[in-house]
Design an enzyme around this catalytic site. Structure first.
Site, PDB file in Angstrom:
ATOM      1  CD1 TRP A  59      -3.029   1.385   0.776  1.00  9.24           C
ATOM      2  CD2 TRP A  59      -1.507   2.422   2.050  1.00  9.24           C
ATOM      3  NE1 TRP A  59      -3.515   2.624   1.094  1.00  9.24           N
ATOM      4  CE2 TRP A  59      -2.607   3.286   1.876  1.00  9.24           C
ATOM      5  CE3 TRP A  59      -0.428   2.863   2.819  1.00  9.24           C
ATOM      6  CZ2 TRP A  59      -2.653   4.556   2.441  1.00  9.24           C
ATOM      7  CZ3 TRP A  59      -0.475   4.123   3.370  1.00  9.24           C
ATOM      8  CH2 TRP A  59      -1.574   4.953   3.189  1.00  9.24           C
ATOM      9  CG  HIS A  60       3.282   2.451   3.222  1.00 11.25           C
ATOM     10  ND1 HIS A  60       2.667   1.442   3.939  1.00 11.25           N
ATOM     11  CD2 HIS A  60       3.195   3.563   4.002  1.00 11.25           C
ATOM     12  CE1 HIS A  60       2.232   1.926   5.088  1.00 11.25           C
ATOM     13  NE2 HIS A  60       2.532   3.201   5.150  1.00 11.25           N
ATOM     14  N   GLY A  61       3.818   1.540  -1.376  1.00 14.99           N
ATOM     15  CA  GLY A  61       4.501   1.707  -2.645  1.00 14.99           C
ATOM     16  C   GLY A  61       4.923   0.372  -3.227  1.00 14.99           C
TER      17      GLY A  61
END
Length: 300
Positions: A135-137
């Site tokens: 989700w963060h990258g």
């Protein structure tokens, strides 16, 4: 209106007085030639980033909560003294609560949560944190960050009964305050140990930092001039030390007793409150670091 503006100013103070100033330590460290990296610099760098992201993101959340309060909306609390957590599981109940609760409701529980066997529960925890990393990258560093946190959660859950039984034999746990202190320190070090992957631009950069965390301590203890030069090189001067101490005293120090700073301030008489508001406004204007005003989490 008063409560909202108080929360807003305190959040802005965390951002421009603490997060931006502390973040300069990591920025300085990341631009140093590899030959100048030292064990002190590596540890101070990752500790600085751990506090930078906390002050940056909790300040951002306070600004959002305060702005919403001014408009008549009540937003949920997003941070609840995370660096005072006594376990990794407790930490993730206190850090970025809005996202953690979302993953709990829409990933962990639909996978089965803790309703099945222990292996399935560990699988669900592992998958949840893996998804959190993605989700963060879509980067290998974020994947590793999520996997490490998933491993910590699974190990913590698996060893919890054994650790509770062994507590009475641990000499470091002779009193309740020392037991709490060492649990908090261990939890913080576990979080800090994986945050390098969160900040590093690549897996190679993260490996480079890790390679300097445990080598070179001998020279630092014998050559104090070299130790001082390292601190000066990465920007850890008297101003930075005072900034850290004051910031920790007025945030973690108060919250250690269960009193958020904005609630603590509103207990005082009107005259004292307004003097503090003006003092904070003056510090923001004249001492704030506005060079890098972007919030870390705007990238996500």
């Amino acid at each position: 209106l008063g409560q909202g503006l108080t929360r807003f100013v305190l959040g802005l103070s965390k951002k421009v007085l603490l997060a931006n100033a502390i973040g300069s330590l990591w920025d300085t460290l990341s631009t140093l030639p590899k030959s100048e990296m030292s064990v002190v610099g590596a540890w101070l760098g990752i500790v600085a980033f751990a506090f930078q992201i906390y002050f940056d993101f909790s300040g951002y959340s306070d600004i959002a909560v305060g702005s919403a309060k001014v408009l008549g909306f009540n937003l949920m609390k997003n941070f609840d003294r995370p660096y005072l957590s006594k376990s990794v599981r407790e930490f993730w109940r206190r850090w970025h609560i809005s996202l953690s609760s979302w993953f709990m409701d829409y990933v962990y529980i639909p996978l089965g949560g803790s309703r099945g066997s222990k292996l399935k529960t560990y699988r669900n925890l592992f998958v949840t944190f893996l998804v959190s990393g993605l989700w963060h990258g879509a980067s290998l560093t974020f994947v590793v960050w999520g996997l490490l946190n998933g491993i910590y959660m699974c190990i913590g859950k698996a060893t919890a009964p054994w650790r509770r039984k062994m507590e009475k034999y641990n000499p470091l746990y002779c009193t309740r305050p020392t037991r709490a202190f060492f649990k908090v320190v261990c939890t913080y070090l576990l979080f800090t140990s994986c945050i390098v992957f969160f900040r590093a631009a690549s897996f190679e950069d993260a490996a480079w930092v890790y390679s300097h965390l445990f080598t070179g301590w001998g020279a630092m203890f014998t050559d104090f001039e070299a130790f001082r030069e390292v601190l000066v090189t990465i920007g850890f001067d008297l101003k930075m030390t005072l900034t850290l101490l004051v910031g920790l005293a007025f945030t973690e120090g108060l919250e250690a007793f269960g009193v958020p700073m904005h609630e603590f301030i509103r207990r005082y008489p009107l005259v004292l409150r307004w003097l503090l508001y003006y003092a904070l406004a003056g510090m923001i204007l004249f001492c704030g670091a506005f060079g890098k005003s972007a919030f870390i989490y705007q990238n996500f």
